[in-house]
Design an enzyme around this catalytic site. Structure first.
Site, PDB file in Angstrom:
ATOM      1  N   GLY A 168       0.833  -1.212   0.000  1.00 12.17           N
ATOM      2  CA  GLY A 168       0.000   0.000   0.000  1.00 12.17           C
ATOM      3  C   GLY A 168       0.858   1.249   0.000  1.00 12.17           C
ATOM      4  O   GLY A 168       0.482   2.286   0.562  1.00 12.17           O
TER       5      GLY A 168
ATOM      6  N   GLN B  45      -1.653   7.075   1.878  1.00 13.58           N
ATOM      7  CA  GLN B  45      -1.424   8.279   2.679  1.00 13.58           C
ATOM      8  C   GLN B  45      -0.082   8.240   3.420  1.00 13.58           C
ATOM      9  O   GLN B  45       0.569   9.262   3.590  1.00 13.58           O
ATOM     10  CB  GLN B  45      -2.574   8.402   3.694  1.00 13.58           C
ATOM     11  CG  GLN B  45      -2.568   9.693   4.481  1.00 13.58           C
ATOM     12  CD  GLN B  45      -3.541   9.652   5.654  1.00 13.58           C
ATOM     13  OE1 GLN B  45      -4.138   8.613   5.946  1.00 13.58           O
ATOM     14  NE2 GLN B  45      -3.717  10.766   6.309  1.00 13.58           N
TER      15      GLN B  45
ATOM     16  N   ASP C 249       2.126  -1.644  -4.557  1.00 11.72           N
ATOM     17  CA  ASP C 249       0.766  -1.107  -4.466  1.00 11.72           C
ATOM     18  C   ASP C 249      -0.007  -1.633  -5.664  1.00 11.72           C
ATOM     19  O   ASP C 249       0.577  -2.014  -6.685  1.00 11.72           O
ATOM     20  CB  ASP C 249       0.796   0.431  -4.503  1.00 11.72           C
ATOM     21  CG  ASP C 249      -0.436   1.056  -3.856  1.00 11.72           C
ATOM     22  OD1 ASP C 249      -0.292   1.697  -2.807  1.00 11.72           O
ATOM     23  OD2 ASP C 249      -1.554   0.887  -4.399  1.00 11.72           O
ATOM     24  N   ILE C 250      -1.329  -1.596  -5.532  1.00 10.73           N
ATOM     25  CA  ILE C 250      -2.166  -1.931  -6.682  1.00 10.73           C
ATOM     26  C   ILE C 250      -2.148  -0.765  -7.673  1.00 10.73           C
ATOM     27  O   ILE C 250      -2.376  -0.944  -8.870  1.00 10.73           O
ATOM     28  CB  ILE C 250      -3.602  -2.289  -6.208  1.00 10.73           C
ATOM     29  CG1 ILE C 250      -4.350  -3.072  -7.264  1.00 10.73           C
ATOM     30  CG2 ILE C 250      -4.365  -1.043  -5.764  1.00 10.73           C
ATOM     31  CD1 ILE C 250      -5.596  -3.767  -6.726  1.00 10.73           C
TER      32      ILE C 250
ATOM     33  N   TYR D 247     -13.948  -1.164   8.293  1.00 12.02           N
ATOM     34  CA  TYR D 247     -12.528  -0.843   8.464  1.00 12.02           C
ATOM     35  C   TYR D 247     -12.080  -1.215   9.879  1.00 12.02           C
ATOM     36  O   TYR D 247     -11.068  -1.898  10.075  1.00 12.02           O
ATOM     37  CB  TYR D 247     -12.350   0.655   8.197  1.00 12.02           C
ATOM     38  CG  TYR D 247     -10.994   1.237   8.501  1.00 12.02           C
ATOM     39  CD1 TYR D 247      -9.868   0.869   7.788  1.00 12.02           C
ATOM     40  CD2 TYR D 247     -10.857   2.215   9.492  1.00 12.02           C
ATOM     41  CE1 TYR D 247      -8.637   1.444   8.049  1.00 12.02           C
ATOM     42  CE2 TYR D 247      -9.635   2.802   9.757  1.00 12.02           C
ATOM     43  CZ  TYR D 247      -8.519   2.412   9.043  1.00 12.02           C
ATOM     44  OH  TYR D 247      -7.307   2.991   9.305  1.00 12.02           O
TER      45      TYR D 247
HETATM   46  N1  SER Z   1      -7.883   8.185   9.429  1.00 17.69           N
HETATM   47  C1  SER Z   1      -8.590   6.949   9.509  1.00 17.69           C
HETATM   48  C2  SER Z   1      -9.958   7.079   8.997  1.00 17.69           C
HETATM   49  O1  SER Z   1     -10.528   8.137   9.128  1.00 17.69           O
HETATM   50  C3  SER Z   1      -8.643   6.460  10.930  1.00 17.69           C
HETATM   51  O2  SER Z   1      -7.826   5.380  11.041  1.00 17.69           O
HETATM   52  O3  SER Z   1     -10.488   6.147   8.507  1.00 17.69           O
END
Ligand code: SER
Length: 324
Positions: free
Chosen positions: A9, A13, A33-34, A142
């Site tokens: 990845g 960011q 990375d993809i 997530y």
């Molecule tokens: N910055 C991330 C998000 O907002 C938090 O881990 O998903």
């Protein structure tokens, strides 16, 4: 022999900043990375770049066999807000991707694997200040997959001796677009503040979550990767820097961008996620075990970040365009 690091990845960011710091510390670094290789302004030409879809176990193992990394920084993931738009894909990338990476680490005897966990592993109902070991009841896919990643890493360490280390990142802020995080309002105050002079935040002014400036976040990853295993009493650590309200961030931005106008219009979906996260993290285990401490508070971050964003926008006016 130079220690070889592979970053998954790497186009996201955190990745490009991490690669720069690893290079500066003398590591041989490979990115994967993809997404295609970033341009030369973003990534040093000497860094090898590999196409990798972490959901494909065979490709992960083939790349690890080719590169033979000593350390893997596993960053590939879909963030919280974007993840709620595509939960099944988020499961595949974050959950299957992580188990594929751990399996390749086990098979190829990678020395250390460093994982980026998050404040999103926590859910509602926790005290204002949250320590490492509390019930983890996330509300996002997530968060669910990051909890599972932490637990899998712990299991691979105990069961197979894969040296797994993770930090729970606060919302990270840097002069690059995160893409799909719920904490993005904080960065947009700076980027839209510079490029447009105004920004309407998608949260209430009293929203308070843990945040961190990227240089501290990167240093945490590298320091944890370099810590001696004997000093570590656990696999996953909270790390913290500062926890301002959204209103306090807006005030800080106004000290660096004259006349900026930041307003608030809370979006229920993203606000619910923000309200489910801790306000403050207790990071005393990280401080005690591997000497973690942040350099930047909110004011120091604002001072450093605004000129950087200004310079980047001068070079490339469209760089921080984004969906709201
Ligand atoms: N910055 C991330 C998000 O907002 C938090 O881990 O998903």
């Amino acid at each position: 022999m130079t220690t070889r690091c592979l970053v998954t990845g790497a186009g996201g960011q955190v990745g490009l900043d991490l690669i720069r710091v690893l290079q500066a510390r003398g590591y041989d670094v490979h990115g994967s990375d993809i997404a295609p290789r970033p341009d030369a302004a973003q990534l040093d030409a000497s860094v090898p770049w590999h196409a990798l879809d972490v959901t494909d176990a065979d490709s992960v193992e083939a790349l690890f066999t080719k590169v033979r990394p000593h350390r893997v920084f596993h960053l590939a993931a879909i963030l919280s807000a974007r993840g709620e738009e595509v939960p099944q894909r988020t499961y595949d990338v974050n959950q299957n991707g992580t188990v594929n990476v751990l399996e390749a680490c086990r098979k190829l005897e990678v020395e250390r694997v460093i994982f980026t966990s998050t404040i999103a592993v926590f859910g509602p109902g926790l005290p204002a200040t949250v320590v490492d070991d509390v019930p983890l009841q996330p509300t996002t896919m997530y968060g669910v997959t990051k909890v599972a990643g932490e637990l899998l890493g712990d299991y691979y360490w105990r069961r197979f001796g894969v040296d797994f280390r993770a930090v729970r990142f606060p919302g990270l802020i840097s002069a690059s677009l995160p893409g799909g995080g719920t904490s993005d309002y904080a960065l947009f105050m700076y980027t839209d503040g510079v490029r447009l002079g105004h920004y309407e935040a998608f949260c209430r002014p009293d929203t308070r979550i843990p945040l961190m400036y990227m240089p501290d976040g990167i240093r945490a990853l590298v320091d944890l990767s370099e810590a001696s295993r004997g000093a570590l009493r656990r696999c996953t650590y909270n790390i913290a820097a500062f926890s301002p309200t959204a209103e306090e961030i807006a005030q800080s931005v106004a000290t660096a961008i004259a006349g900026v106008n930041i307003t608030f219009a809370s979006d229920p979906r993203r606000q619910a996620i923000l309200d489910s996260w801790p306000r403050v993290l207790d990071d005393s285990n990280a401080r005690n075990d591997w000497g973690w401490a942040p350099d930047y508070d909110l004011g120091a971050m604002t001072e450093d970040l605004v000129p950087k964003i200004r310079a980047l926008i001068e070079q490339n006016p469209g760089l921080f365009d984004h969906d709201h």
